[in-house]
Design a protein around this motif. Sequence first.
Motif, PDB file in Angstrom:
ATOM      1  N   ASN A   1      29.572  42.054  -3.820  1.00 35.45           N
ATOM      2  CA  ASN A   1      29.523  42.581  -2.577  1.00 35.45           C
ATOM      3  C   ASN A   1      28.926  42.407  -0.807  1.00 35.45           C
ATOM      4  OD1 ASN A   1      32.574  41.789  -3.431  1.00 35.45           O
ATOM      5  ND2 ASN A   1      33.215  44.459  -3.737  1.00 35.45           N
ATOM      6  N   ALA A   2      27.921  42.649  -0.468  1.00 34.19           N
ATOM      7  CA  ALA A   2      27.235  43.074   0.091  1.00 34.19           C
ATOM      8  C   ALA A   2      26.439  42.019   0.262  1.00 34.19           C
ATOM      9  CB  ALA A   2      26.083  44.370  -0.564  1.00 34.19           C
ATOM     10  N   ALA A   3      26.048  41.287  -0.295  1.00 34.72           N
ATOM     11  CA  ALA A   3      25.163  40.237   0.195  1.00 34.72           C
ATOM     12  C   ALA A   3      26.474  39.537   0.380  1.00 34.72           C
ATOM     13  CB  ALA A   3      24.570  39.232  -1.502  1.00 34.72           C
ATOM     14  N   GLY A   4      27.544  39.009  -0.390  1.00 36.62           N
ATOM     15  CA  GLY A   4      28.648  37.910   0.572  1.00 36.62           C
ATOM     16  C   GLY A   4      28.855  38.500   1.767  1.00 36.62           C
ATOM     17  N   GLY A   5      29.333  39.765   2.340  1.00 36.78           N
ATOM     18  CA  GLY A   5      29.444  40.384   3.263  1.00 36.78           C
ATOM     19  C   GLY A   5      28.220  39.749   4.117  1.00 36.78           C
ATOM     20  N   ALA A   6      26.718  39.955   4.108  1.00 35.87           N
ATOM     21  CA  ALA A   6      25.676  39.544   4.804  1.00 35.87           C
ATOM     22  C   ALA A   6      25.530  37.864   4.669  1.00 35.87           C
ATOM     23  CB  ALA A   6      24.612  39.953   4.164  1.00 35.87           C
ATOM     24  N   LEU A   7      26.028  37.271   4.177  1.00 40.08           N
ATOM     25  CA  LEU A   7      26.096  35.534   3.735  1.00 40.08           C
ATOM     26  C   LEU A   7      26.792  35.631   4.945  1.00 40.08           C
ATOM     27  CD1 LEU A   7      25.104  32.821   2.599  1.00 40.08           C
ATOM     28  CD2 LEU A   7      26.738  33.345   1.394  1.00 40.08           C
ATOM     29  N   ARG A   8      28.102  35.792   4.592  1.00 40.17           N
ATOM     30  CA  ARG A   8      29.675  35.191   5.892  1.00 40.17           C
ATOM     31  C   ARG A   8      28.671  35.733   6.875  1.00 40.17           C
ATOM     32  NH1 ARG A   8      33.034  38.205   8.321  1.00 40.17           N
ATOM     33  NH2 ARG A   8      35.100  36.710   8.868  1.00 40.17           N
ATOM     34  N   ASN A   9      29.005  36.897   8.020  1.00 40.39           N
ATOM     35  CA  ASN A   9      27.950  37.616   9.121  1.00 40.39           C
ATOM     36  C   ASN A   9      27.040  36.539   9.477  1.00 40.39           C
ATOM     37  OD1 ASN A   9      29.930  39.089   9.043  1.00 40.39           O
ATOM     38  ND2 ASN A   9      28.535  40.835   8.549  1.00 40.39           N
ATOM     39  N   TRP A  10      26.052  36.068   8.270  1.00 39.67           N
ATOM     40  CA  TRP A  10      25.101  35.107   9.221  1.00 39.67           C
ATOM     41  C   TRP A  10      25.294  33.663   8.929  1.00 39.67           C
ATOM     42  CZ3 TRP A  10      22.392  30.790   6.337  1.00 39.67           C
ATOM     43  CH2 TRP A  10      21.138  30.430   6.495  1.00 39.67           C
ATOM     44  N   VAL A  11      26.600  33.106   8.339  1.00 41.42           N
ATOM     45  CA  VAL A  11      26.990  31.956   8.888  1.00 41.42           C
ATOM     46  C   VAL A  11      27.559  31.857   9.039  1.00 41.42           C
ATOM     47  CG1 VAL A  11      27.964  30.224   7.665  1.00 41.42           C
ATOM     48  CG2 VAL A  11      26.740  30.863   5.818  1.00 41.42           C
ATOM     49  N   ILE A  12      28.818  32.239   9.917  1.00 44.69           N
ATOM     50  CA  ILE A  12      29.753  33.374  11.214  1.00 44.69           C
ATOM     51  C   ILE A  12      28.825  32.999  12.421  1.00 44.69           C
ATOM     52  CG2 ILE A  12      31.326  33.897  12.406  1.00 44.69           C
ATOM     53  CD1 ILE A  12      32.539  35.109   9.402  1.00 44.69           C
ATOM     54  N   ASN A  13      27.491  33.456  12.451  1.00 41.40           N
ATOM     55  CA  ASN A  13      26.879  33.267  13.536  1.00 41.40           C
ATOM     56  C   ASN A  13      25.558  32.790  13.521  1.00 41.40           C
ATOM     57  OD1 ASN A  13      26.662  35.891  14.351  1.00 41.40           O
ATOM     58  ND2 ASN A  13      25.954  36.844  13.182  1.00 41.40           N
ATOM     59  N   LEU A  14      25.466  32.271  12.937  1.00 43.54           N
ATOM     60  CA  LEU A  14      24.673  29.934  12.750  1.00 43.54           C
ATOM     61  C   LEU A  14      25.636  29.604  13.469  1.00 43.54           C
ATOM     62  CD1 LEU A  14      22.263  28.467  12.276  1.00 43.54           C
ATOM     63  CD2 LEU A  14      23.241  28.765   9.134  1.00 43.54           C
ATOM     64  N   HIS A  15      27.098  29.107  12.655  1.00 42.37           N
ATOM     65  CA  HIS A  15      28.367  28.088  13.777  1.00 42.37           C
ATOM     66  C   HIS A  15      28.532  28.802  14.874  1.00 42.37           C
ATOM     67  CE1 HIS A  15      32.280  26.733  13.980  1.00 42.37           C
ATOM     68  NE2 HIS A  15      32.748  27.017  14.149  1.00 42.37           N
ATOM     69  N   ARG A  16      28.468  30.015  15.738  1.00 43.16           N
ATOM     70  CA  ARG A  16      28.545  30.137  16.954  1.00 43.16           C
ATOM     71  C   ARG A  16      27.103  29.396  18.025  1.00 43.16           C
ATOM     72  NH1 ARG A  16      30.076  35.865  16.010  1.00 43.16           N
ATOM     73  NH2 ARG A  16      32.052  35.922  15.517  1.00 43.16           N
ATOM     74  N   GLU A  17      25.647  29.317  16.878  1.00 40.96           N
ATOM     75  CA  GLU A  17      24.607  29.290  17.415  1.00 40.96           C
ATOM     76  C   GLU A  17      24.570  28.138  17.399  1.00 40.96           C
ATOM     77  OE1 GLU A  17      22.014  30.992  19.399  1.00 40.96           O
ATOM     78  OE2 GLU A  17      23.243  32.353  19.475  1.00 40.96           O
ATOM     79  N   LEU A  18      25.261  26.969  16.535  1.00 44.71           N
ATOM     80  CA  LEU A  18      24.441  25.398  16.549  1.00 44.71           C
ATOM     81  C   LEU A  18      26.011  25.289  17.102  1.00 44.71           C
ATOM     82  CD1 LEU A  18      24.120  25.240  12.883  1.00 44.71           C
ATOM     83  CD2 LEU A  18      22.447  25.401  14.169  1.00 44.71           C
ATOM     84  N   ALA A  19      27.119  25.484  17.746  1.00 46.08           N
ATOM     85  CA  ALA A  19      28.343  24.863  18.863  1.00 46.08           C
ATOM     86  C   ALA A  19      27.091  24.074  19.475  1.00 46.08           C
ATOM     87  CB  ALA A  19      28.886  26.236  18.938  1.00 46.08           C
ATOM     88  N   GLY A  20      27.955  22.843  19.700  1.00 47.15           N
ATOM     89  CA  GLY A  20      27.781  21.357  20.935  1.00 47.15           C
ATOM     90  C   GLY A  20      26.511  20.954  20.821  1.00 47.15           C
ATOM     91  N   SER A  21      25.852  21.291  19.340  1.00 48.73           N
ATOM     92  CA  SER A  21      24.557  20.692  18.614  1.00 48.73           C
ATOM     93  C   SER A  21      24.501  19.827  18.130  1.00 48.73           C
ATOM     94  CB  SER A  21      23.628  21.895  18.231  1.00 48.73           C
ATOM     95  OG  SER A  21      23.809  22.133  16.780  1.00 48.73           O
ATOM     96  N   GLY A  22      25.888  19.310  16.921  1.00 48.26           N
ATOM     97  CA  GLY A  22      25.991  18.936  16.034  1.00 48.26           C
ATOM     98  C   GLY A  22      25.865  19.098  15.087  1.00 48.26           C
ATOM     99  N   VAL A  23      25.267  19.919  14.748  1.00 47.38           N
ATOM    100  CA  VAL A  23      25.018  20.727  13.084  1.00 47.38           C
ATOM    101  C   VAL A  23      26.011  21.165  12.451  1.00 47.38           C
ATOM    102  CG1 VAL A  23      23.394  21.864  11.579  1.00 47.38           C
ATOM    103  CG2 VAL A  23      22.747  20.581  13.467  1.00 47.38           C
ATOM    104  N   TYR A  24      26.880  21.540  11.785  1.00 49.14           N
ATOM    105  CA  TYR A  24      28.022  22.490  11.701  1.00 49.14           C
ATOM    106  C   TYR A  24      27.742  24.072  10.490  1.00 49.14           C
ATOM    107  CZ  TYR A  24      32.963  23.503  10.212  1.00 49.14           C
ATOM    108  OH  TYR A  24      33.892  24.617   9.498  1.00 49.14           O
ATOM    109  N   ALA A  25      28.022  24.886  10.355  1.00 48.82           N
ATOM    110  CA  ALA A  25      28.264  25.433   9.063  1.00 48.82           C
ATOM    111  C   ALA A  25      29.412  26.395   9.540  1.00 48.82           C
ATOM    112  CB  ALA A  25      27.073  26.877   9.736  1.00 48.82           C
ATOM    113  N   ALA A  26      29.520  25.982   8.067  1.00 47.37           N
ATOM    114  CA  ALA A  26      30.867  27.432   7.713  1.00 47.37           C
ATOM    115  C   ALA A  26      30.682  27.827   6.646  1.00 47.37           C
ATOM    116  CB  ALA A  26      32.389  26.324   7.302  1.00 47.37           C
ATOM    117  N   HIS A  27      31.496  29.319   6.581  1.00 49.73           N
ATOM    118  CA  HIS A  27      30.808  30.029   5.568  1.00 49.73           C
ATOM    119  C   HIS A  27      32.525  29.708   4.148  1.00 49.73           C
ATOM    120  CE1 HIS A  27      32.585  33.787   2.568  1.00 49.73           C
ATOM    121  NE2 HIS A  27      31.324  33.706   2.504  1.00 49.73           N
ATOM    122  N   VAL A  28      32.734  29.598   3.082  1.00 50.83           N
ATOM    123  CA  VAL A  28      33.881  29.470   2.329  1.00 50.83           C
ATOM    124  C   VAL A  28      33.774  30.934   1.322  1.00 50.83           C
ATOM    125  CG1 VAL A  28      34.985  28.376   0.463  1.00 50.83           C
ATOM    126  CG2 VAL A  28      34.043  27.093   2.276  1.00 50.83           C
ATOM    127  N   ALA A  29      34.658  31.707   1.676  1.00 53.86           N
ATOM    128  CA  ALA A  29      34.996  32.701   0.406  1.00 53.86           C
ATOM    129  C   ALA A  29      35.808  32.135  -0.593  1.00 53.86           C
ATOM    130  CB  ALA A  29      35.307  33.818   0.876  1.00 53.86           C
TER     131      ALA A  29
END
Length: 75
Positions: free
Chosen positions: A6-34
């Motif tokens: 659970n802790a690792a999964g939560g950390a991964l989810r938060n990292w990917v969501i922040n990565l998604h925001r940072e990459l917005a508009g760059s043509g690179v896409y990141a998403a998390h699937v639970a």
Amino acid sequence: MLGNVNAAGGALRNWVINLHRELAGSGVYAAHVAINVWIGEGGPEGFPTATSEQIAPLYWELYEARDRAEAVFNP
């Protein structure tokens, strides 16, 4: 049995969501699937299962739409 991930999964989810925001508009896409199932056979008794073929369409949907940072697979 699955509590230790659970802790690792939560950390991964938060990292990917922040990565998604940072990459917005760059043509690179990141998403998390639970995935809320045991993948394949042999899981704990009473735990829902799914095959990779059942889960894959959700990944494709995210790839095609590129409109959200996360999705949840429920059987």
